[in-house]
Design an enzyme around this catalytic site. Structure first.
Site, short mmCIF file in Angstrom:
data_model
loop_
_atom_site.label_atom_id
_atom_site.label_comp_id
_atom_site.label_asym_id
_atom_site.label_seq_id
_atom_site.Cartn_x
_atom_site.Cartn_y
_atom_site.Cartn_z
N GLY A 1 0.80 -1.22 0.00
CA GLY A 1 0.00 0.00 0.00
C GLY A 1 0.83 1.26 0.00
N GLY A 2 2.07 1.16 -0.49
CA GLY A 2 2.90 2.34 -0.62
C GLY A 2 3.29 2.99 0.69
CB SER B 1 3.50 -3.35 -3.13
OG SER B 1 3.58 -2.06 -3.67
#
Length: 518
Positions: free
Chosen positions: A114-115, A197
């Site tokens: 989720g960055g 991610s």
């Protein structure tokens, strides 16, 4: 239903030093669920922007661990809906139903993506992973502070707090596991960390943290699409500017050296709104809040650390998807950085990349444009820009980690994958369907077989140190410092492949590490 049965099975409450937790036994799934287990004191008030206090200092009494705890507030939120809170440092432990306390099962720890700004553990159900593993394992997931709460930079935070609080939350969660996982039937010497991610970026940062000293907190690491983000120093104008902007939006802009104290006294709502306003004010940047070069926990940036061999020498499994860069630029509100606009130019591509790595120069992007000729992308600046971004941020990061790990510790140390599914999609995150999602309605038999093989590869790496599938080909370890060879995970065609010309493009991006601050 909650349960309480005597030893040796884990059909009972788990008594920790700070409380007793009642879980949920599910005969249908074959799993015992402990959700919402607090692993640290609430990071509120004076504990904002400080390292987590692990384990909790207050005895919690008897606690129902049937439901998830609060998710951490996301940077994109402008208000605080139910089930999100600053008080969010909770973990979840999922155990095969016939586990004995003294089984010493291997443990797989999930850090969500989720960055570093959004996401939570609630959308990572354990069933497919636990049920796919040929040997029993325990699956664990943890929340960590996000956005302005977990990754606020600036000198004031450095002087009177902790930078990279979100990463320190993860580190604290791993220390909690060392202390307590044996009570759940796990082995604290067989802990593999994994994420996708930003979660994979997290596992990468844990490999290089403390100069590569992992403190015995994990013995292997995995990462799906590890994010090689912009890593500014805490006291550079970029991070100082974000701190000042956030303080202003949160109502503490006129406090000077007392801004951090003011922020610690502000309401959660003021801090939440302030963070979302920072994102709005920076419309060319996908992820404003992210890990920072703090000079202590993160003492050097990833590319520098991996080039120098300063990382934890443990087995790794990392990889990426074919179309990692797709759709990102199109989500930007700044038209000048949105390569999907009909009037996009080379300058648009530069603006897009500079929005993600603020220090990249036009000269370097012009060189990249020559390496990625427009005619090879159907004369589309969108396709050209997405390939640059996907390789620079995700694809080449996996190659770097696996290649340097092979170079450091030799054969059978690193496994590298390439996920390519033209039928269901190979965008960023698409491979997670194999682990956490119901089977898509348009999946065919080759997709089903591929997903099964992927789960077998990943879980066998956790339980045995080598990815093995009953239905897939033999996955050969990386044997070059470029990250070759790697396995191609394609429906109906799983085979080993070489990096080819991708290695040269990765070398280009990593040669810019000082400029791009990666």
């Amino acid at each position: 239903m909650p349960y309480s049965v005597s030893l040796p099975f884990l059909f009972r409450p788990i008594a920790l030093l700070d409380g007793t937790f009642n879980g949920l036994r599910n005969e249908t799934t074959g799993i015992i669920y402990f959700r919402g287990v607090r692993f640290a004191d609430p990071p509120v008030g004076n504990l904002r922007w400080k390292a987590p206090v692990v384990p909790p200092t207050k005895h919690l009494g008897t606690v129902s661990a049937v439901n998830f705890g609060n998710a951490c507030i996301e940077a994109s939120q402008s208000s605080i809906p139910p089930n999100t809170s600053e008080d969010c440092l909770f973990g979840n432990v999922f155990i095969p139903i016939n586990t004995h306390v003294d089984d010493k099962l291997p443990v797989l720890v999930w850090f969500h993506g989720g960055g570093f700004q959004v996401g939570n553990t609630h959308n990572a159900p354990p069933e497919q992973i636990i049920q796919s593993s040929s040997k029993p394992l325990i699956f664990v997931s943890f929340e960590y502070r996000l956005g302005q709460f977990g990754f606020l930079g600036g000198s004031q935070v450095k002087e009177n707090g902790a930078l990279n609080a979100g990463l320190l939350d993860q580190r604290g969660a791993l220390s909690w596991l060392q202390k307590y996982i044996h009570l759940f039937g796990g082995d604290n010497k067989q802990i593999t960390i994994w994420g996708q991610s930003a979660g994979a970026g997290s596992t990468m940062f844990h490999l290089i943290a403390n100069g590569g000293n992992n403190e015995g907190l994990f013995h292997a690491a995995m990462g799906d699409s590890p994010s090689l983000s912009f890593v500014p120093a805490f006291n550079e104008p970029y991070d100082e500017g974000i701190f000042e902007q956030f303080a202003e939006f949160a109502g503490c802009g006129n406090k000077g050296s007392g801004a951090l104290e003011c922020l610690r006294s502000a309401s959660s709502q003021e801090l939440t709104l302030g963070g979302s306003q920072v994102l709005t004010a920076r419309p060319a940047t996908l992820f404003v809040f992210a890990p920072i070069l703090d000079g202590e926990f993160i003492g050097e940036r990833p590319v520098e650390a991996f080039k120098a061999g300063r990382f934890a020498h443990v087995p790794v499994l990392f990889g990426s998807n074919s179309d990692e860069g797709a759709n990102w630029s199109a989500s930007l509100k700044d038209a000048a950085a949105n390569t999907s606009m009909p009037n996009a130019t080379e300058t648009t591509v530069f603006n897009f990349l500079q929005g993600q790595w603020a220090s990249i120069t036009r000269g370097s992007v012009d060189t990249a444009i020559g390496i990625y000729p427009l005619e090879e992308f159907n004369n589309s600046f969108s396709l050209q820009g997405q390939q640059m971004y996907g390789e620079a941020r995700y694809i080449c990061s996996a190659a770097m980690i696996t290649g340097t790990m092979f170079e450091a510790i030799g054969a059978n140390a690193a496994y590298h994958y390439h996920y390519d599914n033209t039928h269901l999609g190979s965008d960023h995150g698409d491979e997670l369907t194999a682990f956490f999602s119901p089977l898509p309605s348009n999946a065919n038999k080759d997709d089903v077989a591929l997903f099964k093989a992927i789960r077998e590869y990943w879980t066998s790496f956790v339980t045995g140190g080598k990815p093995v599938s009953k239905i897939g080909v033999a996955w050969k370890a990386v044997n070059e410092n470029t990250g070759s060879s790697r396995i191609l995970l394609h429906p109906g065609s799983v085979e080993m492949e070489q990096m080819g010309s991708l290695s040269d493009r990765c070398s280009f991006w990593h040669s810019l590490d000082a400029e791009m601050q990666t």
